[in-house]
Motif scaffolding. Sequence first.
Motif, PDB file in Angstrom:
ATOM      1  N   THR A 127       0.896  -1.055   0.062  1.00 26.84           N
ATOM      2  CA  THR A 127       0.014   0.066   0.034  1.00 26.84           C
ATOM      3  C   THR A 127       0.247   1.267  -0.170  1.00 26.84           C
ATOM      4  O   THR A 127       1.270   2.549  -0.843  1.00 26.84           O
ATOM      5  N   ILE A 128       1.919   0.767   0.722  1.00 27.71           N
ATOM      6  CA  ILE A 128       2.895   2.649   0.670  1.00 27.71           C
ATOM      7  C   ILE A 128       3.532   2.495  -0.128  1.00 27.71           C
ATOM      8  O   ILE A 128       4.409   3.600  -1.288  1.00 27.71           O
ATOM      9  N   LEU A 129       3.617   1.417  -0.936  1.00 30.27           N
ATOM     10  CA  LEU A 129       4.568   1.865  -2.245  1.00 30.27           C
ATOM     11  C   LEU A 129       3.922   2.061  -3.600  1.00 30.27           C
ATOM     12  O   LEU A 129       3.715   3.241  -4.323  1.00 30.27           O
ATOM     13  N   ILE A 130       2.143   1.696  -3.626  1.00 32.84           N
ATOM     14  CA  ILE A 130       1.682   1.426  -4.608  1.00 32.84           C
ATOM     15  C   ILE A 130       1.214   3.510  -4.331  1.00 32.84           C
ATOM     16  O   ILE A 130       1.335   4.492  -5.687  1.00 32.84           O
ATOM     17  N   ALA A 131       1.059   4.222  -2.738  1.00 28.06           N
ATOM     18  CA  ALA A 131       1.014   5.270  -2.850  1.00 28.06           C
ATOM     19  C   ALA A 131       2.433   6.418  -3.507  1.00 28.06           C
ATOM     20  O   ALA A 131       1.917   7.256  -3.850  1.00 28.06           O
ATOM     21  N   VAL A 132       3.266   5.861  -2.469  1.00 31.62           N
ATOM     22  CA  VAL A 132       4.173   6.555  -3.430  1.00 31.62           C
ATOM     23  C   VAL A 132       4.456   6.492  -5.088  1.00 31.62           C
ATOM     24  O   VAL A 132       4.950   7.019  -5.311  1.00 31.62           O
ATOM     25  N   ALA A 133       4.739   5.751  -5.427  1.00 33.93           N
ATOM     26  CA  ALA A 133       3.637   4.752  -6.897  1.00 33.93           C
ATOM     27  C   ALA A 133       3.341   6.496  -7.938  1.00 33.93           C
ATOM     28  O   ALA A 133       3.973   7.086  -8.801  1.00 33.93           O
ATOM     29  N   ASN A 134       2.116   6.327  -7.046  1.00 32.73           N
ATOM     30  CA  ASN A 134       2.193   7.572  -7.841  1.00 32.73           C
ATOM     31  C   ASN A 134       1.615   8.480  -7.339  1.00 32.73           C
ATOM     32  O   ASN A 134       1.369   9.840  -8.695  1.00 32.73           O
ATOM     33  N   ALA A 135       2.522   9.434  -6.497  1.00 33.40           N
ATOM     34  CA  ALA A 135       3.071  10.612  -5.612  1.00 33.40           C
ATOM     35  C   ALA A 135       4.046  10.822  -7.313  1.00 33.40           C
ATOM     36  O   ALA A 135       3.663  12.147  -7.881  1.00 33.40           O
ATOM     37  N   LEU A 136       5.349   9.788  -6.909  1.00 35.28           N
ATOM     38  CA  LEU A 136       6.353  10.059  -7.762  1.00 35.28           C
ATOM     39  C   LEU A 136       5.994  10.268  -9.531  1.00 35.28           C
ATOM     40  O   LEU A 136       6.270  11.500 -10.182  1.00 35.28           O
ATOM     41  N   ASN A 137       4.956   9.845  -9.860  1.00 38.39           N
ATOM     42  CA  ASN A 137       4.545   9.518 -11.295  1.00 38.39           C
ATOM     43  C   ASN A 137       3.743  11.674 -11.489  1.00 38.39           C
ATOM     44  O   ASN A 137       3.650  11.663 -12.625  1.00 38.39           O
ATOM     45  N   THR A 138       2.437  11.539 -10.558  1.00 40.48           N
ATOM     46  CA  THR A 138       1.694  13.082 -10.730  1.00 40.48           C
ATOM     47  C   THR A 138       3.014  14.123 -10.156  1.00 40.48           C
ATOM     48  O   THR A 138       2.624  14.652 -11.725  1.00 40.48           O
ATOM     49  N   ALA A 139       3.786  13.289  -9.376  1.00 39.99           N
ATOM     50  CA  ALA A 139       5.365  15.161  -9.421  1.00 39.99           C
ATOM     51  C   ALA A 139       5.817  15.209 -10.979  1.00 39.99           C
ATOM     52  O   ALA A 139       6.431  16.524 -11.409  1.00 39.99           O
ATOM     53  N   VAL A 140       6.112  14.244 -11.367  1.00 34.81           N
ATOM     54  CA  VAL A 140       6.468  14.913 -13.002  1.00 34.81           C
ATOM     55  C   VAL A 140       5.610  14.544 -14.279  1.00 34.81           C
ATOM     56  O   VAL A 140       6.542  14.532 -15.005  1.00 34.81           O
ATOM     57  N   GLY A 141       4.606  14.724 -14.164  1.00 39.80           N
ATOM     58  CA  GLY A 141       3.332  15.254 -14.917  1.00 39.80           C
ATOM     59  C   GLY A 141       2.630  13.575 -15.558  1.00 39.80           C
ATOM     60  O   GLY A 141       2.475  13.810 -16.661  1.00 39.80           O
ATOM     61  N   SER A 142       3.079  12.657 -14.666  1.00 38.66           N
ATOM     62  CA  SER A 142       1.974  11.691 -15.598  1.00 38.66           C
ATOM     63  C   SER A 142       2.014  10.228 -15.878  1.00 38.66           C
ATOM     64  O   SER A 142       1.157  10.339 -17.575  1.00 38.66           O
ATOM     65  N   PRO A 143       3.508  10.381 -16.514  1.00 40.83           N
ATOM     66  CA  PRO A 143       4.309   9.978 -17.411  1.00 40.83           C
ATOM     67  C   PRO A 143       3.767   8.444 -17.780  1.00 40.83           C
ATOM     68  O   PRO A 143       3.248   7.825 -18.957  1.00 40.83           O
ATOM     69  N   LEU A 144       3.411   7.235 -16.741  1.00 37.49           N
ATOM     70  CA  LEU A 144       2.852   6.262 -16.862  1.00 37.49           C
ATOM     71  C   LEU A 144       1.535   5.975 -16.400  1.00 37.49           C
ATOM     72  O   LEU A 144       0.869   6.784 -16.377  1.00 37.49           O
ATOM     73  N   THR A 145       0.666   5.353 -16.968  1.00 37.68           N
ATOM     74  CA  THR A 145      -0.936   4.996 -16.705  1.00 37.68           C
ATOM     75  C   THR A 145      -0.432   4.441 -15.022  1.00 37.68           C
ATOM     76  O   THR A 145       0.235   3.774 -15.030  1.00 37.68           O
ATOM     77  N   PRO A 146      -2.092   4.254 -14.917  1.00 40.21           N
ATOM     78  CA  PRO A 146      -2.249   3.805 -13.012  1.00 40.21           C
ATOM     79  C   PRO A 146      -1.368   2.251 -13.826  1.00 40.21           C
ATOM     80  O   PRO A 146      -1.339   0.798 -12.291  1.00 40.21           O
TER      81      PRO A 146
END
Length: 360
Positions: free
Chosen positions: A138-157
């Motif tokens: 759970t903490i990893l998927i939260a961090v993963a989505n935060a990282l992705n959003t922070a750089v402009g959402s290059p990856l899909t969920p």
Amino acid sequence: MPIMKIRGGDLDLVEYEFTSFSPGEHIRPCGLQKEYRLAPVAGTVVVRAPARIHLTVLDMNRFSPDHPGGGGIGFAIGVYCTAEVECTPSGLSIDYSREPILRHFVEAFRQVVGYTGGFRIRARDHQYEHVGLGSTSTILIAVANALNTAVGSPLTPDELRLLLGNNFVEETEAGNVAFGFETGVGPAASTYGGMAVMGDDLALVYRHPFGTGKQVYIVIPSSGVSSAGEKEFDLLMNKARTLDYRDRALKSYLILMDLIPALERGDLATVGDVVWEIEFRGSKRAEVEHHGFEIYRYMAALRDAGLEFVGMSSVGPSIAVITGRPEEEVAEILAKAGLRIAIATTVDNEGLKIRVEERA
């Protein structure tokens, strides 16, 4: 690191050597590495992700610490982990008690999307570790989505789920990491909410709202048996594999022909019946018996009292109860069995939430 023996049958005995490594090594890009047009956001990205109840793996023979998969079912609950990420010019600052597992995924994410700047990360989990509520995933998927959003959402969920599952690690006492067990149930349930049905190779087969209007009560019986490290390996890769050779087809049939139709019509009682049947089948039986038959005694008492849904999460010992009956009545039923409510919540049918807090 130890060498563990895996026995799947009389003629199936192999040795698996746990190999630890420094965070950032042995990255698996999953074919996602390419040139992305990144657009770092100004501000702090905050993600709140629900924890999960992992009801069963479909086939333990289809996954291992360095091969995610195995299929399974589970659902998201209203117990949350949070992650805050801010882009910085350089470096990596992590405010979290289990820093190596986050550092490893950050390096995997950087390598795949080509981000050369830094991150400031603050993460907080739900504080229920190694009791079957999926704190790590759970903490990893939260961090993963935060990282992705922070750089402009290059990856899909779904790409984030794939990258996380193939780079899922647990930390060692020396501060290194080693590949861990991952079916993908937790990240899928946390991302989308509701009940998730997974196939092999982290494939999300089905997702549906679940338990609408009902309460979820988590019971955490005392257990002197470890559900982590070498004990977990012995459990999952030996007895559980043998039992799944026998029952994997039956579990898959029950999920496809009974569980999914019951979810479609909102039939909690039938979902509970299917889950109760699975508690005695294949690897799930090995997980419950790992704690001794006392867990079965507890769950049988709750079922006999008429509670619609009773199931142990992951390798336990947490038991999830879902019912429309009032909390006071449920507490009385539990007290008669020598148990108490540890968490009172609901199914989370919405999944993780993302927001950006602008800099002041």
